[in-house]
Scaffold this motif. Structure first.
Motif, short mmCIF file in Angstrom:
data_model
loop_
_atom_site.label_atom_id
_atom_site.label_comp_id
_atom_site.label_asym_id
_atom_site.label_seq_id
_atom_site.Cartn_x
_atom_site.Cartn_y
_atom_site.Cartn_z
N SER A 102 0.62 -1.40 -0.18
CA SER A 102 0.05 0.05 -0.02
C SER A 102 0.98 1.33 0.00
CB SER A 102 -1.00 0.07 1.17
OG SER A 102 -1.98 -1.14 1.23
N ASP A 103 0.45 2.22 -0.68
CA ASP A 103 1.01 3.55 -0.49
C ASP A 103 0.43 4.57 -0.01
OD1 ASP A 103 -0.68 4.02 -2.67
OD2 ASP A 103 0.70 3.85 -4.27
N ASP A 104 -0.64 4.33 0.65
CA ASP A 104 -1.41 5.20 1.46
C ASP A 104 -0.96 4.72 3.07
OD1 ASP A 104 -2.97 2.78 2.18
OD2 ASP A 104 -4.80 3.74 1.65
N ASN A 105 -2.12 5.22 3.94
CA ASN A 105 -1.78 4.95 5.43
C ASN A 105 -2.37 3.81 6.05
OD1 ASN A 105 -0.07 7.28 5.68
ND2 ASN A 105 -2.19 8.53 6.02
N THR A 106 -2.67 2.61 4.90
CA THR A 106 -3.20 1.51 5.45
C THR A 106 -2.50 0.92 6.75
OG1 THR A 106 -4.27 1.04 3.29
CG2 THR A 106 -3.85 -0.78 4.87
N ALA A 107 -1.21 0.56 6.49
CA ALA A 107 -0.46 -0.09 7.51
C ALA A 107 -0.77 0.76 8.84
CB ALA A 107 0.97 -0.14 7.30
N ALA A 108 -0.33 1.94 8.76
CA ALA A 108 -0.35 2.70 10.07
C ALA A 108 -1.73 2.81 10.72
CB ALA A 108 -0.03 4.22 9.79
N VAL A 109 -2.81 2.99 9.87
CA VAL A 109 -4.32 3.01 10.43
C VAL A 109 -4.71 1.59 11.03
CG1 VAL A 109 -6.66 3.02 9.55
CG2 VAL A 109 -4.87 4.84 8.63
N ALA A 110 -4.26 0.57 10.33
CA ALA A 110 -4.63 -0.81 10.77
C ALA A 110 -3.80 -1.16 12.25
CB ALA A 110 -4.23 -1.81 9.92
N ARG A 111 -2.54 -0.48 12.47
CA ARG A 111 -1.73 -0.83 13.52
C ARG A 111 -2.34 0.02 14.64
NH1 ARG A 111 2.62 0.30 11.20
NH2 ARG A 111 3.30 -1.70 10.62
N ALA A 112 -2.73 1.35 14.44
CA ALA A 112 -3.50 2.03 15.28
C ALA A 112 -4.76 1.68 15.84
CB ALA A 112 -3.62 3.51 14.85
N ALA A 113 -5.50 0.66 15.00
CA ALA A 113 -6.76 0.06 15.53
C ALA A 113 -6.31 -1.00 16.05
CB ALA A 113 -7.60 -0.01 14.21
#
Length: 218
Positions: free
Chosen positions: A46-57
């Motif tokens: 992914s080149d958006d914030n998918t990883a960061a958003v998923a981790r924060a969730a």
């Protein structure tokens, strides 16, 4: 609907392949965490914030360096958990609840089915229609991890659902569909714009429909 048995509770993980799903993945993760603390999101380049958003969730996140397809992401997520049972979810679902996950999980844990496949009902005309027309391509599934990792070519297919369906048939597995009321998906045309979304959809169906020709042998 009754709760799943709590005595000797089985080990369950939710795995969520995701490519540029920052707008929806957190909602899916939060529902999955109501079922089990083992939630793994595999961000497929992914080149958006998918990883960061998923981790924060609250999910454990595996990040693939390049976008190589849902099959590779699924395989990477499976490698990150040793749970006995796997719940597979798409990252762009809407309307998902804990009850939907239990509906899919219960017949597999009870031993009545080897795989349960969720199909949309009432989540939106387009997604309902597509899911019911080709229910064997649904990404919402539950099965044992050891069965799933034995699917030939699982990590090589951009869209692994046909490989999973072939393995169901070749192994004589018991499987059935369960309706997921009010669940739908965000359309590719809405996420990426009409033309980019239409092109992505065309590529997806081309890959899905040519699976048999590309994989003449298991």
């Amino acid at each position: 609907m009754p709760e799943l048995p709590t005595s000797e509770a089985p080990s369950v993980a939710v795995v969520i392949p995701a490519y540029n799903e920052a707008d929806t993945v957190a909602d899916v993760v939060r529902v999955a965490l109501q079922l089990t603390p083992q939630v793994v999101v595999a961000s497929d380049g992914s080149d958006d914030n998918t990883a960061a958003v998923a981790r924060a969730a609250g999910a454990r996140v595996v990040e693939l360096a390049e976008n190589t397809g849902k099959g590779a992401a699924l395989a990477s997520a499976l490698a990150a958990t040793a749970a006995e049972y796997i719940v597979m979810l798409d990252a762009d679902l809407t309307g998902l609840t804990l009850d939907h996950l239990r509906r899919m999980l219960r017949p597999v844990i009870s031993g009545d089915l080897d795989m349960c496949i969720g199909v949309f009902e009432g989540g939106g005309f387009v997604t309902d229609w597509g899911n019911k027309l080709t229910p064997n391509l649904s990404g919402q599934r539950v099965c044992r991890r050891d069965w799933l990792i034995a699917v030939p070519h699982l990590g090589e297919e951009r869209w692994p659902e046909p490989a999973i369906t072939r393995h169901l048939k070749s192994t004589g597995a018991r499987w059935d569909y369960v309706e997921l009321p009010q669940v739908g998906q965000v359309l590719k045309e809405k996420k990426r714009g009409f033309w980019n979304g239409a092109w992505a959809r065309t590529r997806m169906y081309a890959d899905l429909l040519t699976f048999r020709a590309r994989r003449k042998r298991p």
